[in-house]
Design a protein around this motif. Structure first.
Motif, PDB file in Angstrom:
ATOM      1  N   THR A  14       3.658  -2.046  -1.587  1.00 42.15           N
ATOM      2  CA  THR A  14       2.272  -1.592  -1.616  1.00 42.15           C
ATOM      3  C   THR A  14       1.811  -1.307  -3.039  1.00 42.15           C
ATOM      4  O   THR A  14       0.728  -1.744  -3.451  1.00 42.15           O
ATOM      5  CB  THR A  14       2.118  -0.324  -0.748  1.00 42.15           C
ATOM      6  N   GLN A  60      -5.430  -0.512   1.433  1.00 46.51           N
ATOM      7  CA  GLN A  60      -4.072  -0.450   1.951  1.00 46.51           C
ATOM      8  C   GLN A  60      -3.837   0.826   2.753  1.00 46.51           C
ATOM      9  O   GLN A  60      -3.126   0.807   3.763  1.00 46.51           O
ATOM     10  CB  GLN A  60      -3.067  -0.559   0.809  1.00 46.51           C
ATOM     11  N   ALA A  61      -4.453   1.933   2.339  1.00 49.74           N
ATOM     12  CA  ALA A  61      -4.330   3.172   3.110  1.00 49.74           C
ATOM     13  C   ALA A  61      -5.003   3.039   4.465  1.00 49.74           C
ATOM     14  O   ALA A  61      -4.493   3.524   5.482  1.00 49.74           O
ATOM     15  CB  ALA A  61      -4.927   4.338   2.323  1.00 49.74           C
ATOM     16  N   ARG A  62      -6.152   2.371   4.513  1.00 51.43           N
ATOM     17  CA  ARG A  62      -6.827   2.152   5.798  1.00 51.43           C
ATOM     18  C   ARG A  62      -5.996   1.241   6.699  1.00 51.43           C
ATOM     19  O   ARG A  62      -5.940   1.440   7.914  1.00 51.43           O
ATOM     20  CB  ARG A  62      -8.212   1.542   5.586  1.00 51.43           C
ATOM     21  N   LEU A  64      -2.715   0.995   6.679  1.00 49.26           N
ATOM     22  CA  LEU A  64      -1.602   1.808   7.163  1.00 49.26           C
ATOM     23  C   LEU A  64      -2.043   2.762   8.269  1.00 49.26           C
ATOM     24  O   LEU A  64      -1.298   3.011   9.218  1.00 49.26           O
ATOM     25  CB  LEU A  64      -0.979   2.588   6.007  1.00 49.26           C
ATOM     26  N   LEU A  65      -3.242   3.310   8.155  1.00 50.47           N
ATOM     27  CA  LEU A  65      -3.743   4.188   9.213  1.00 50.47           C
ATOM     28  C   LEU A  65      -3.983   3.431  10.511  1.00 50.47           C
ATOM     29  O   LEU A  65      -3.796   3.975  11.598  1.00 50.47           O
ATOM     30  CB  LEU A  65      -5.035   4.873   8.775  1.00 50.47           C
ATOM     31  N   LYS A  66      -4.400   2.177  10.411  1.00 53.12           N
ATOM     32  CA  LYS A  66      -4.581   1.365  11.613  1.00 53.12           C
ATOM     33  C   LYS A  66      -3.241   1.042  12.267  1.00 53.12           C
ATOM     34  O   LYS A  66      -3.120   1.003  13.476  1.00 53.12           O
ATOM     35  CB  LYS A  66      -5.302   0.058  11.281  1.00 53.12           C
ATOM     36  N   HIS A  68      -0.243   2.783  11.911  1.00 48.23           N
ATOM     37  CA  HIS A  68       0.519   3.965  12.345  1.00 48.23           C
ATOM     38  C   HIS A  68      -0.408   5.179  12.311  1.00 48.23           C
ATOM     39  O   HIS A  68      -0.473   5.906  11.327  1.00 48.23           O
ATOM     40  CB  HIS A  68       1.723   4.175  11.417  1.00 48.23           C
ATOM     41  N   ARG A  69      -1.155   5.357  13.370  1.00 50.46           N
ATOM     42  CA  ARG A  69      -2.136   6.434  13.428  1.00 50.46           C
ATOM     43  C   ARG A  69      -1.452   7.773  13.669  1.00 50.46           C
ATOM     44  O   ARG A  69      -0.589   7.909  14.517  1.00 50.46           O
ATOM     45  CB  ARG A  69      -3.132   6.177  14.551  1.00 50.46           C
ATOM     46  N   LEU A  70      -1.871   8.775  12.890  1.00 59.26           N
ATOM     47  CA  LEU A  70      -1.416  10.144  13.081  1.00 59.26           C
ATOM     48  C   LEU A  70      -2.474  10.893  13.884  1.00 59.26           C
ATOM     49  O   LEU A  70      -3.627  10.950  13.484  1.00 59.26           O
ATOM     50  CB  LEU A  70      -1.208  10.844  11.737  1.00 59.26           C
ATOM     51  N   THR A  71      -2.077  11.443  15.006  1.00 59.83           N
ATOM     52  CA  THR A  71      -3.032  12.203  15.805  1.00 59.83           C
ATOM     53  C   THR A  71      -3.176  13.598  15.216  1.00 59.83           C
ATOM     54  O   THR A  71      -2.210  14.194  14.737  1.00 59.83           O
ATOM     55  CB  THR A  71      -2.558  12.301  17.270  1.00 59.83           C
TER      56      THR A  71
END
Length: 84
Positions: A14, A60-62, A64-66, A68-71
């Protein structure tokens, strides 16, 4: 927090992609701006390179959020979220 070799591999890939985007954009901007801004082309290309680094990190952060989403919520340090 548990880490293994894949975490280091993903983070190095990354950061390498973000750095390559920064360098490629800065070099291209420098080539294009040498004639347009002869006195300030180095400053303008450096600012464009920093902007491209920030934008590529944000994209790249977006991604990664897609993937592996953190609730939202409160977690203890022994939760699955931190020790995957």
């Amino acid at each position: 927090m548990k880490t293994d070799w894949r975490d280091y591999l993903y983070s190095s890939i990354t950061l390498s992609l973000a750095t390559l985007a920064c360098l490629a954009t800065g070099y291209t901007a420098d080539m294009l701006l040498q004639n347009a801004l002869p006195s300030f082309h180095a400053l303008a290309s450096a600012l464009i390179a920093l902007l491209s680094f920030g934008l590529s990190c944000a994209v790249q952060a977006r991604i990664l959020l897609k993937m592996h989403r953190l609730t939202p919520g409160t977690y203890s340090m022994s939760e699955q979220v931190f020790t995957v």
